[in-house]
Write a protein that holds these residues in place. Structure first.
Motif, PDB file in Angstrom:
ATOM      1  N   LEU A 269      28.805  62.287 -52.986  1.00 29.10           N
ATOM      2  CA  LEU A 269      28.059  61.980 -54.204  1.00 29.10           C
ATOM      3  C   LEU A 269      28.994  61.531 -55.319  1.00 29.10           C
ATOM      4  CD1 LEU A 269      25.331  64.786 -54.485  1.00 29.10           C
ATOM      5  CD2 LEU A 269      24.957  62.346 -54.175  1.00 29.10           C
ATOM      6  N   LEU A 270      30.075  62.272 -55.524  1.00 31.15           N
ATOM      7  CA  LEU A 270      31.000  61.939 -56.602  1.00 31.15           C
ATOM      8  C   LEU A 270      31.679  60.597 -56.344  1.00 31.15           C
ATOM      9  CD1 LEU A 270      32.342  62.754 -59.238  1.00 31.15           C
ATOM     10  CD2 LEU A 270      34.109  63.928 -57.915  1.00 31.15           C
ATOM     11  N   GLY A 271      32.081  60.338 -55.100  1.00 29.52           N
ATOM     12  CA  GLY A 271      32.717  59.067 -54.775  1.00 29.52           C
ATOM     13  C   GLY A 271      31.810  57.884 -55.063  1.00 29.52           C
ATOM     14  N   HIS A 272      30.558  57.984 -54.639  1.00 27.78           N
ATOM     15  CA  HIS A 272      29.606  56.898 -54.892  1.00 27.78           C
ATOM     16  C   HIS A 272      29.268  56.805 -56.376  1.00 27.78           C
ATOM     17  CE1 HIS A 272      27.896  56.445 -50.538  1.00 27.78           C
ATOM     18  NE2 HIS A 272      29.216  56.449 -50.593  1.00 27.78           N
ATOM     19  N   LEU A 273      29.223  57.947 -57.049  1.00 23.02           N
ATOM     20  CA  LEU A 273      28.916  57.950 -58.477  1.00 23.02           C
ATOM     21  C   LEU A 273      30.016  57.239 -59.271  1.00 23.02           C
ATOM     22  CD1 LEU A 273      26.843  59.015 -60.523  1.00 23.02           C
ATOM     23  CD2 LEU A 273      28.213  61.097 -60.708  1.00 23.02           C
ATOM     24  N   VAL A 274      31.261  57.504 -58.917  1.00 23.02           N
ATOM     25  CA  VAL A 274      32.385  56.852 -59.592  1.00 23.02           C
ATOM     26  C   VAL A 274      32.315  55.333 -59.401  1.00 23.02           C
ATOM     27  CG1 VAL A 274      34.896  56.569 -59.542  1.00 23.02           C
ATOM     28  CG2 VAL A 274      33.906  58.853 -59.510  1.00 23.02           C
ATOM     29  N   LEU A 275      31.897  54.884 -58.225  1.00 27.71           N
ATOM     30  CA  LEU A 275      31.785  53.451 -57.958  1.00 27.71           C
ATOM     31  C   LEU A 275      30.593  52.826 -58.680  1.00 27.71           C
ATOM     32  CD1 LEU A 275      32.504  53.383 -54.117  1.00 27.71           C
ATOM     33  CD2 LEU A 275      34.038  52.625 -55.926  1.00 27.71           C
ATOM     34  N   ALA A 276      29.516  53.581 -58.849  1.00 32.17           N
ATOM     35  CA  ALA A 276      28.281  53.020 -59.402  1.00 32.17           C
ATOM     36  C   ALA A 276      28.271  52.975 -60.925  1.00 32.17           C
ATOM     37  CB  ALA A 276      27.078  53.821 -58.903  1.00 32.17           C
ATOM     38  N   ILE A 277      28.915  53.928 -61.574  1.00 28.00           N
ATOM     39  CA  ILE A 277      28.840  54.028 -63.031  1.00 28.00           C
ATOM     40  C   ILE A 277      29.318  52.754 -63.738  1.00 28.00           C
ATOM     41  CG2 ILE A 277      29.934  55.173 -65.007  1.00 28.00           C
ATOM     42  CD1 ILE A 277      29.445  57.825 -63.640  1.00 28.00           C
ATOM     43  N   PRO A 278      30.418  52.116 -63.323  1.00 26.71           N
ATOM     44  CA  PRO A 278      30.815  50.883 -64.029  1.00 26.71           C
ATOM     45  C   PRO A 278      29.741  49.807 -64.026  1.00 26.71           C
ATOM     46  CG  PRO A 278      32.603  51.662 -62.635  1.00 26.71           C
ATOM     47  CD  PRO A 278      31.414  52.501 -62.300  1.00 26.71           C
ATOM     48  N   TYR A 279      29.054  49.618 -62.898  1.00 28.34           N
ATOM     49  CA  TYR A 279      27.998  48.609 -62.842  1.00 28.34           C
ATOM     50  C   TYR A 279      26.825  48.991 -63.743  1.00 28.34           C
ATOM     51  CZ  TYR A 279      30.584  46.924 -58.790  1.00 28.34           C
ATOM     52  OH  TYR A 279      31.563  46.428 -57.963  1.00 28.34           O
ATOM     53  N   VAL A 280      26.493  50.264 -63.755  1.00 25.36           N
ATOM     54  CA  VAL A 280      25.399  50.732 -64.609  1.00 25.36           C
ATOM     55  C   VAL A 280      25.752  50.531 -66.080  1.00 25.36           C
ATOM     56  CG1 VAL A 280      24.113  52.784 -65.337  1.00 25.36           C
ATOM     57  CG2 VAL A 280      24.543  52.373 -62.911  1.00 25.36           C
ATOM     58  N   MET A 281      26.965  50.904 -66.462  1.00 29.00           N
ATOM     59  CA  MET A 281      27.368  50.771 -67.856  1.00 29.00           C
ATOM     60  C   MET A 281      27.408  49.313 -68.302  1.00 29.00           C
ATOM     61  SD  MET A 281      30.276  53.660 -68.593  1.00 29.00           S
ATOM     62  CE  MET A 281      30.512  52.948 -70.223  1.00 29.00           C
ATOM     63  N   ARG A 282      27.932  48.442 -67.468  1.00 27.51           N
ATOM     64  CA  ARG A 282      28.001  47.026 -67.832  1.00 27.51           C
ATOM     65  C   ARG A 282      26.597  46.456 -68.047  1.00 27.51           C
ATOM     66  NH1 ARG A 282      32.832  44.096 -66.578  1.00 27.51           N
ATOM     67  NH2 ARG A 282      31.578  42.242 -66.225  1.00 27.51           N
ATOM     68  N   THR A 283      25.668  46.824 -67.175  1.00 26.74           N
ATOM     69  CA  THR A 283      24.304  46.311 -67.290  1.00 26.74           C
ATOM     70  C   THR A 283      23.620  46.842 -68.544  1.00 26.74           C
ATOM     71  OG1 THR A 283      24.164  46.256 -64.873  1.00 26.74           O
ATOM     72  CG2 THR A 283      22.098  46.089 -66.094  1.00 26.74           C
TER      73      THR A 283
ATOM     74  N   GLY B 262      16.739  46.374 -68.164  1.00 20.76           N
ATOM     75  CA  GLY B 262      18.156  46.642 -67.947  1.00 20.76           C
ATOM     76  C   GLY B 262      18.386  47.947 -67.221  1.00 20.76           C
ATOM     77  N   LEU B 263      17.592  48.966 -67.550  1.00 17.41           N
ATOM     78  CA  LEU B 263      17.727  50.262 -66.879  1.00 17.41           C
ATOM     79  C   LEU B 263      17.381  50.137 -65.398  1.00 17.41           C
ATOM     80  CD1 LEU B 263      16.112  52.629 -69.542  1.00 17.41           C
ATOM     81  CD2 LEU B 263      18.541  52.364 -69.040  1.00 17.41           C
ATOM     82  N   LEU B 264      16.308  49.426 -65.095  1.00 15.71           N
ATOM     83  CA  LEU B 264      15.919  49.267 -63.699  1.00 15.71           C
ATOM     84  C   LEU B 264      16.942  48.424 -62.942  1.00 15.71           C
ATOM     85  CD1 LEU B 264      12.065  48.735 -64.059  1.00 15.71           C
ATOM     86  CD2 LEU B 264      13.261  50.780 -63.311  1.00 15.71           C
ATOM     87  N   SER B 265      17.466  47.403 -63.605  1.00 10.78           N
ATOM     88  CA  SER B 265      18.513  46.600 -62.971  1.00 10.78           C
ATOM     89  C   SER B 265      19.740  47.458 -62.676  1.00 10.78           C
ATOM     90  CB  SER B 265      18.905  45.436 -63.884  1.00 10.78           C
ATOM     91  OG  SER B 265      17.798  44.604 -64.148  1.00 10.78           O
ATOM     92  N   ALA B 266      20.115  48.308 -63.633  1.00 11.41           N
ATOM     93  CA  ALA B 266      21.263  49.195 -63.438  1.00 11.41           C
ATOM     94  C   ALA B 266      21.021  50.154 -62.277  1.00 11.41           C
ATOM     95  CB  ALA B 266      21.535  49.976 -64.724  1.00 11.41           C
ATOM     96  N   ALA B 267      19.795  50.680 -62.178  1.00 17.64           N
ATOM     97  CA  ALA B 267      19.471  51.582 -61.077  1.00 17.64           C
ATOM     98  C   ALA B 267      19.569  50.869 -59.732  1.00 17.64           C
ATOM     99  CB  ALA B 267      18.063  52.160 -61.269  1.00 17.64           C
ATOM    100  N   ILE B 268      19.152  49.596 -59.694  1.00 16.83           N
ATOM    101  CA  ILE B 268      19.262  48.816 -58.465  1.00 16.83           C
ATOM    102  C   ILE B 268      20.719  48.616 -58.078  1.00 16.83           C
ATOM    103  CG2 ILE B 268      18.887  46.540 -57.451  1.00 16.83           C
ATOM    104  CD1 ILE B 268      16.403  48.228 -57.558  1.00 16.83           C
ATOM    105  N   PHE B 269      21.557  48.275 -59.064  1.00 13.44           N
ATOM    106  CA  PHE B 269      22.979  48.109 -58.794  1.00 13.44           C
ATOM    107  C   PHE B 269      23.571  49.396 -58.223  1.00 13.44           C
ATOM    108  CE2 PHE B 269      23.108  44.449 -61.864  1.00 13.44           C
ATOM    109  CZ  PHE B 269      23.601  43.528 -60.951  1.00 13.44           C
ATOM    110  N   ALA B 270      23.215  50.531 -58.828  1.00 15.50           N
ATOM    111  CA  ALA B 270      23.757  51.812 -58.369  1.00 15.50           C
ATOM    112  C   ALA B 270      23.289  52.126 -56.954  1.00 15.50           C
ATOM    113  CB  ALA B 270      23.340  52.928 -59.331  1.00 15.50           C
ATOM    114  N   PHE B 271      21.999  51.902 -56.684  1.00 14.99           N
ATOM    115  CA  PHE B 271      21.453  52.191 -55.357  1.00 14.99           C
ATOM    116  C   PHE B 271      22.134  51.335 -54.295  1.00 14.99           C
ATOM    117  CE2 PHE B 271      18.595  51.477 -51.834  1.00 14.99           C
ATOM    118  CZ  PHE B 271      18.091  52.741 -51.562  1.00 14.99           C
ATOM    119  N   VAL B 272      22.228  50.027 -54.548  1.00 15.88           N
ATOM    120  CA  VAL B 272      22.817  49.110 -53.565  1.00 15.88           C
ATOM    121  C   VAL B 272      24.299  49.402 -53.366  1.00 15.88           C
ATOM    122  CG1 VAL B 272      23.340  46.691 -53.090  1.00 15.88           C
ATOM    123  CG2 VAL B 272      21.102  47.321 -53.995  1.00 15.88           C
TER     124      VAL B 272
END
Length: 266
Positions: free
Chosen positions: A140-154, A192-202
């Motif tokens: 979870l933490l590994g994937h979270l670290v990878l996903a947060i930058p995409y979420v923040m940028r969006t 933007g929130l939904l787009s960020a969630a999609i980025f994180a999921f993918v």
């Protein structure tokens, strides 16, 4: 009004280039999906007859189905947590000035430049020290670290593109800051929130490198299970499972498109 032939030619060229790019992006996935319907015993294109045999095989293959559930479960959790953390961080960076703001922003985006192998090894050593390698937390933490930058940028882009006039109007009417965020800010930047969630999921669902280091208790994610399977076999089961991954991702994107529309999503 007469259209300039040069403008018409440039417009046609732009449309042709876009069409070529779309075809090149979609063609590999299309070939995999078509190949998955083969009735033969080897992966080939064009398929040797049409059959859903390998989808039945995939459905009855317990390791693949367990891995699919693990990937989906982890990706949903990561999307929810990354959205909460990413929104809080992006809102603070966009709306406030405070000491260490530049450092916080650089730290949040640093996983984009750190090699995934280095990140995976580092997290594995950290959780091995904490004796937590046989839990879901490293993954979870590994994937979270990878996903947060995409979420923040969006989310930062969404916050920057929308005027603060409505928020200021709400505060002038003596609404509390929390109420302004809940009733004005969040609905305004919902695409933007939904787009960020999609980025994180993918990002979580398709990750291989970090997941290979952080699997837990015999549970592996679907991409890791696929790569492990390919080491010993290359039958059409790989194409069928890959098609399921493509369809899951496509279903998530189409759901968002139905909710908010393609243009607002983009």
């Amino acid at each position: 009004m007469r259209v300039d032939p040069i403008d018409r030619g440039m417009a046609f060229s732009g449309a042709a280039i876009r069409a070529i790019v779309y075809v090149m992006l979609a063609l590999p996935a299309v070939l995999v999906i078509i190949s998955s319907f083969t009735s033969g015993d080897t992966l080939s294109f064009p398929p040797q007859g049409l059959s859903v045999r390998w989808y039945r095989e995939a459905w009855q293959n317990e390791p693949f189905m367990t891995a699919l559930w693990t990937s989906t479960y982890v990706a949903v959790l990561v999307a929810a947590m990354a959205l909460a953390i990413g929104f809080a961080a992006a809102f603070a960076i966009n709306r406030f000035s405070f000491p260490g703001k530049a450092f916080l922003q650089g730290l949040a985006f640093s996983p984009l430049i750190v090699p995934a192998v280095v990140l995976g090894i580092g997290l594995l050593q950290l959780f091995a020290t904490l004796n937590l390698t046989q839990t879901i937390y490293p993954l979870l933490l590994g994937h979270l670290v990878l996903a947060i930058p995409y979420v923040m940028r969006t989310i930062l882009a969404s916050l920057s593109l929308h005027s603060r006039v409505l928020e200021e109007a709400g505060m002038n009417l003596r609404a509390s800051p929390l109420r302004v965020i809940r009733r004005i800010t969040l609905p305004v930047i919902l695409p933007g929130l939904l787009s960020a969630a999609i980025f994180a999921f993918v990002t979580s669902f398709g990750n291989v490198t970090v997941s290979a280091f952080l699997t837990y208790g015999g549970h592996v994610t679907l991409p890791v299970q696929l790569f492990t399977y390919v080491d010993t076999s290359y039958d059409p089961l790989v194409a069928a499972v890959s098609s399921l991954m493509i369809l899951v991702t496509l279903a998530v994107i189409l759901t968002v498109e139905r909710l908010i529309g393609a243009e607002r999503f983009a």
